[in-house]
Design an enzyme around this catalytic site. Structure first.
Site, mmCIF file in Angstrom:
data_model
loop_
_atom_site.group_PDB
_atom_site.id
_atom_site.type_symbol
_atom_site.label_atom_id
_atom_site.label_comp_id
_atom_site.label_asym_id
_atom_site.label_seq_id
_atom_site.Cartn_x
_atom_site.Cartn_y
_atom_site.Cartn_z
ATOM 1 N N LEU A 8 48.203 56.418 39.521
ATOM 2 C CA LEU A 8 46.998 56.244 39.843
ATOM 3 C C LEU A 8 46.884 55.919 41.311
ATOM 4 O O LEU A 8 47.643 55.036 41.637
ATOM 5 C CB LEU A 8 46.426 55.573 38.831
ATOM 6 N N ASP B 192 36.837 51.378 43.045
ATOM 7 C CA ASP B 192 37.951 51.494 44.043
ATOM 8 C C ASP B 192 37.952 53.027 44.112
ATOM 9 O O ASP B 192 39.030 53.748 44.349
ATOM 10 C CB ASP B 192 39.285 51.257 43.000
ATOM 11 N N ARG C 23 54.703 34.322 26.103
ATOM 12 C CA ARG C 23 55.530 33.086 26.593
ATOM 13 C C ARG C 23 55.001 32.938 28.128
ATOM 14 O O ARG C 23 54.938 31.921 28.671
ATOM 15 C CB ARG C 23 56.820 33.304 26.415
ATOM 16 N N ASP D 86 36.703 53.336 34.466
ATOM 17 C CA ASP D 86 36.593 54.732 34.434
ATOM 18 C C ASP D 86 37.264 55.245 33.518
ATOM 19 O O ASP D 86 37.452 56.638 33.091
ATOM 20 C CB ASP D 86 37.362 55.309 35.790
ATOM 21 N N GLY D 87 37.869 54.654 32.505
ATOM 22 C CA GLY D 87 38.532 55.250 31.436
ATOM 23 C C GLY D 87 39.987 55.453 31.562
ATOM 24 O O GLY D 87 40.937 55.890 30.486
ATOM 25 N N GLY E 36 43.630 55.226 43.203
ATOM 26 C CA GLY E 36 42.355 54.788 43.290
ATOM 27 C C GLY E 36 41.518 55.773 42.306
ATOM 28 O O GLY E 36 42.162 55.951 41.475
ATOM 29 N N HIS F 253 41.918 53.609 34.157
ATOM 30 C CA HIS F 253 42.835 52.318 34.725
ATOM 31 C C HIS F 253 42.798 51.336 33.608
ATOM 32 O O HIS F 253 43.640 50.904 33.625
ATOM 33 C CB HIS F 253 42.001 51.578 35.816
#
Length: 386
Positions: free
Chosen positions: A310, A277, A229, A250-251, A312, A253
């Site tokens: 996380l 990043d 919505r 990177d697997g 960076g 993020h």
């Protein structure tokens, strides 16, 4: 007479097509030609590259640090030089050192350092990325909420003035803390405005894009998610055709399935491009470091605050390309474009960067069959060799 360098016998990806067993001819730091091996110019200095591939140099628009240096902690010329050199080891030939939300004094020092790096022609320095402080506390991520604040006239004036001395200046902001008139003024001054760290609605994001924003920072992360919505920020990034979006591959993020969905859903002509990043850990064996007085821990390829947020990424661009190929199923050519041509487009530098064709900067990575970087060249000069 112009001195010519010819890299011979390589497989060359010009950004569009592969050229087999070919020669890259360089003159005055620019690509003069991609030619058949038999057409090496007379008198050219030859450099054999048999069995290797030449690809456009990687362009990273979000680099917080590298080589043990974090820009927030070392906002000076030598800090920038160290960061650029660290990423050159992994094929990155142009990057935007990125300042994470900080105080006015550090921001001012960073801009001065960027202007000095531009003047000194630091290899790999493309400009600056100011990620904050005008973000949303609700989507702060690892940014220190004590330093997040609305954009004031002095902030706008400082940023506009900085752009005059830089080839590129990118600013990440949230509509919650920067108005559309301010976005329009930044855009008019040549600043690339990226929306990020925001909890805004689709309609609010679309209005900011209409005012001049053209990018979204690290797609999916620190932004309001796509809903059935309320499309929100993620929906705006995918649906608004002229928006480009950075992606951390990177697997950690973003899940590979979500990356695939986003690639299939993205409306053009805007593109999704790769960013690292990256933090100060790149090219080092550091176990932890500090940002704004808070310790960030490195473990298993992840960087986190003590609470698990996380903070960076701990990845280089060559590894991002391999991730896109191996885990997302993208062909190598498209993964390479996501690391070179598409960020060049996003920052308005398609005439200079992102391709190996006549007149473009002779910025390229020499890679083996598994995208391991053998050497890196900037403006026709080797800056790294394994």
């Amino acid at each position: 007479m112009t001195a010519l360098t010819a890299l011979t016998g390589a497989r060359i990806f010009d950004g569009d097509l592969w050229h087999e067993n070919s020669t890259l001819v360089i003159a005055d730091g620019k690509v003069a030609a991609v030619a058949p091996l038999r057409e090496v110019p007379a008198g050219a200095r030859t450099v054999p590259m048999d069995g290797l591939s030449l690809v456009p140099g990687f362009i990273d628009l979000q680099v917080n640090g590298g080589g043990g240096v974090l820009l927030n902690e070392r906002p000076d010329l030598e800090g920038i030089r160290t960061i650029c050199a660290a990423h050159a080891r992994f094929g990155t030939t142009a990057l935007l050192p990125t300042l994470i939300t900080d105080n006015v004094e550090v921001t001012t020092e960073t801009i001065a350092a960027g202007l000095a790096a531009q003047q000194a022609q630091v290899p790999g320095f493309l400009g600056l990325h100011l990620e904050g402080p005008h973000l949303s506390v609700a989507r702060k991520g690892a940014h220190d909420p004590r330093l997040i604040r609305p954009m004031e006239e002095a902030d706008l004036a400082r940023t506009v003035e900085a752009r005059k001395g830089l080839d590129a200046l990118l600013m990440t902001l949230a509509p919650e803390n920067a108005g559309n008139e301010q976005i329009a003024a930044l855009h008019a001054a040549g600043v690339t405005v990226s929306l990020g760290h925001s909890d805004c609605t689709y309609r609010t994001a679309a209005a900011a894009v209409s005012a001049g924003a053209s990018m979204m920072t690290h797609l999916f992360n620190a932004m309001s998610p796509l809903g059935h919505r309320e499309p929100a920020m993620v929906g705006a990034a995918l649906d608004l055709g002229h928006v480009n979006a950075g992606l951390i591959a990177d697997g950690f993020h973003v899940d590979p399935a979500s990356i695939g969905v986003a690639l299939r859903a993205k409306r053009g002509p805007g593109r999704i491009f790769l960013v690292t990043d990256a933090m100060s850990t790149i090219g080092t064996d550091m176990a932890s470091f500090f940002l704004n007085g808070r310790e960030i821990f490195r473990e298993g390829g992840r960087l986190t605050l003590a609470d698990g947020t996380l903070a960076g990424a701990d990845i280089d661009m060559a590894s991002c390309i391999r991730f896109m190929r191996d885990h997302v199923g993208l062909n190598l050519e498209e993964a390479l474009r996501m690391a070179s041509l598409y960020p060049a487009e996003a920052i308005g530098m398609t005439g200079r960067k992102g391709r190996l064709t006549h007149g473009h900067d002779a910025d390229f990575a020499v890679i083996d069959g598994d995208v391991n970087v053998v050497s890196t060249w900037i403006a026709g000069t080797p800056v790294f060799a394994s």
